[in-house]
Design an enzyme around this catalytic site. Structure first.
Site, mmCIF file in Angstrom:
data_model
loop_
_atom_site.group_PDB
_atom_site.id
_atom_site.type_symbol
_atom_site.label_atom_id
_atom_site.label_comp_id
_atom_site.label_asym_id
_atom_site.label_seq_id
_atom_site.Cartn_x
_atom_site.Cartn_y
_atom_site.Cartn_z
ATOM 1 N N THR A 12 12.341 -36.705 -23.771
ATOM 2 C CA THR A 12 13.800 -36.772 -23.565
ATOM 3 C C THR A 12 14.486 -37.440 -22.294
ATOM 4 O O THR A 12 15.798 -37.505 -22.243
ATOM 5 C CB THR A 12 14.429 -35.370 -23.385
ATOM 6 N N LYS A 24 8.607 -29.325 -10.484
ATOM 7 C CA LYS A 24 9.548 -28.661 -11.637
ATOM 8 C C LYS A 24 9.173 -27.667 -12.353
ATOM 9 O O LYS A 24 8.095 -27.254 -12.375
ATOM 10 C CB LYS A 24 9.879 -30.221 -12.602
ATOM 11 N N ARG A 46 0.152 -32.184 -25.448
ATOM 12 C CA ARG A 46 0.659 -31.153 -24.379
ATOM 13 C C ARG A 46 0.373 -29.655 -24.784
ATOM 14 O O ARG A 46 0.637 -28.758 -24.024
ATOM 15 C CB ARG A 46 2.326 -31.383 -24.430
ATOM 16 N N GLY A 67 8.169 -37.539 -50.157
ATOM 17 C CA GLY A 67 7.692 -37.622 -48.916
ATOM 18 C C GLY A 67 6.069 -37.808 -48.658
ATOM 19 O O GLY A 67 5.533 -38.273 -47.836
HETATM 20 C C1 R5P Z 1 5.170 -33.175 -19.178
HETATM 21 O O1 R5P Z 1 4.237 -32.225 -18.461
HETATM 22 C C2 R5P Z 1 4.974 -34.616 -19.207
HETATM 23 O O2 R5P Z 1 4.030 -35.094 -18.296
HETATM 24 C C3 R5P Z 1 6.194 -35.329 -19.097
HETATM 25 O O3 R5P Z 1 6.603 -35.105 -17.757
HETATM 26 C C4 R5P Z 1 7.288 -34.623 -20.027
HETATM 27 O O4 R5P Z 1 6.602 -34.476 -21.368
HETATM 28 C C5 R5P Z 1 8.444 -35.426 -20.206
HETATM 29 O O5 R5P Z 1 9.271 -34.961 -21.037
HETATM 30 P P1 R5P Z 1 10.926 -35.274 -20.967
HETATM 31 O O6 R5P Z 1 11.247 -36.560 -20.848
HETATM 32 O O7 R5P Z 1 11.351 -34.753 -21.995
HETATM 33 O O8 R5P Z 1 11.326 -34.111 -19.621
#
Ligand code: R5P
Length: 320
Positions: free
Chosen positions: A221, A190, A94, A37
């Protein structure tokens, strides 16, 4: 000083397109892979040059990150005069703070590693956090693909469309899209339950009877987009949903998830090869969803040209 573009293996097509716009072939760069790897990149013809190593750190994140570090070190040891890491998608962004005790600040670790490996400067596109600039000792150019995607959206979002931030972190980005498109902004609040699950808690702003244009920095995702689409429909938004995101990370069942939402269009850029690869494969159920990719190659070529000639960058920068 000669200009060189060194392509990492994460997205050679993008590096080739950038090179072509700059009127050059990317530098020869082979990455040898050992059975265990380990990677061993070899770069050619960079001595005394102004070198731009193009490598996003998308999936597989750690493999692409290590390859980037090795490429930077290879350029430094080969006598490059100035080395810029061009990381259109900066993985680990992130992790810009600790959410609880015992965690690392991954973005800082990656930024330090790039500098320690030889990067004199960093170029990124729509990083998840603007705090990235403050984490780096080296100069950071934060570019934005917003104008590229907004231009593509212009004909798709007639009045009374509303630009939607699918979480609080996307509000400033949404405001910039809304300003460019002359539309209003709404926000979905959210909460994240896990890496793959989120819950939409409320919708702020007028969405009833309006087609929503959801904008975000990345789709990983697809859980955030799915939750936002559900919340918007529950609040009376019309069915013609458009989605625009700079980075199509698209892990797990993201493409299937997006395909099953009945959205009209998903726009992304080619900062990651995963987005380009998904265009052909996006499975569709229900309404015909289309995934379209707009290239950031002109943006990157413009930025590299300006940096090479020591020209101002403000026009290309993310202004949050
Ligand atoms: C999070 O704060 C980012 O801005 C995106 O909303 C997030 O990373 C998207 O991830 P997923 O598609 O897994 O919800």
């Amino acid at each position: 000083m000669a200009l060189r573009v060194v392509p990492g293996s994460a997205n050679r097509a993008l590096a080739r397109a950038v090179g072509a716009l700059l009127g050059m072939d990317p530098t020869v760069c082979e990455v040898e892979r050992f059975p265990d790897g380990e990677l061993r990149p070899v770069v050619e013809d960079v001595r005394g040059a102004d070198v731009y190593v193009v490598q996003s750190t998308g999936p597989p994140v750690n493999e692409h990150l290590v390859e980037l570090l090795l490429l930077l070190d290879a350029c430094r040891r080969a006598g490059a005069d100035r080395i810029t890491a061009v990381v259109p998608y900066f993985g680990y962004a992130r992790q810009d703070r600790r959410l609880r005790e015992g965690q690392a600040v991954g973005a800082r670790v990656c930024a330090d590693a790039l500098a320690a490996s030889g990067a004199d400067r960093l170029v990124v596109v729509d990083p998840h956090t603007a705090a990235l600039e403050g984490m780096c000792q080296m100069p950071v150019e934060m570019l934005t693909a917003m104008p590229v995607l907004a231009a593509a959206l212009a004909d798709l979002v007639p009045e009374p469309a509303v630009v939607v931030a699918p979480d609080l972190g996307a509000v400033k980005l949404a405001e910039r899209y809304a300003a460019a498109l002359g539309r209003q902004v709404a926000v979905v609040r959210k909460i994240r339950l896990s890496g793959e699950a989120v819950r939409a808690m409320e919708v702020v702003g007028e969405v009833a009877g309006r087609p929503p244009v959801i904008v975000d920095d990345m789709i990983t995702t697809g859980a955030t987009i799915k939750a936002a689409v559900g919340a918007l429909r529950a609040h009376g938004a019309t069915a013609e949903v458009t989605v625009a995101a700079t980075h199509g990370v698209l892990v797990a069942a993201a493409a299937e998830r997006l395909g099953g939402l009945g959205v009209r269009r998903v726009l992304m850029t080619d900062t990651l090869a995963t987005a380009t690869g998904a265009t052909a494969a996006l499975p569709v159920t229900g309404a015909p969803a289309r995934l379209e990719v707009r290239s950031v190659a002109p943006l990157l070529a413009d930025a590299i040209g300006r940096l090479h000639r020591n020209e101002p960058m403000d026009e290309l920068r993310l202004a949050l």
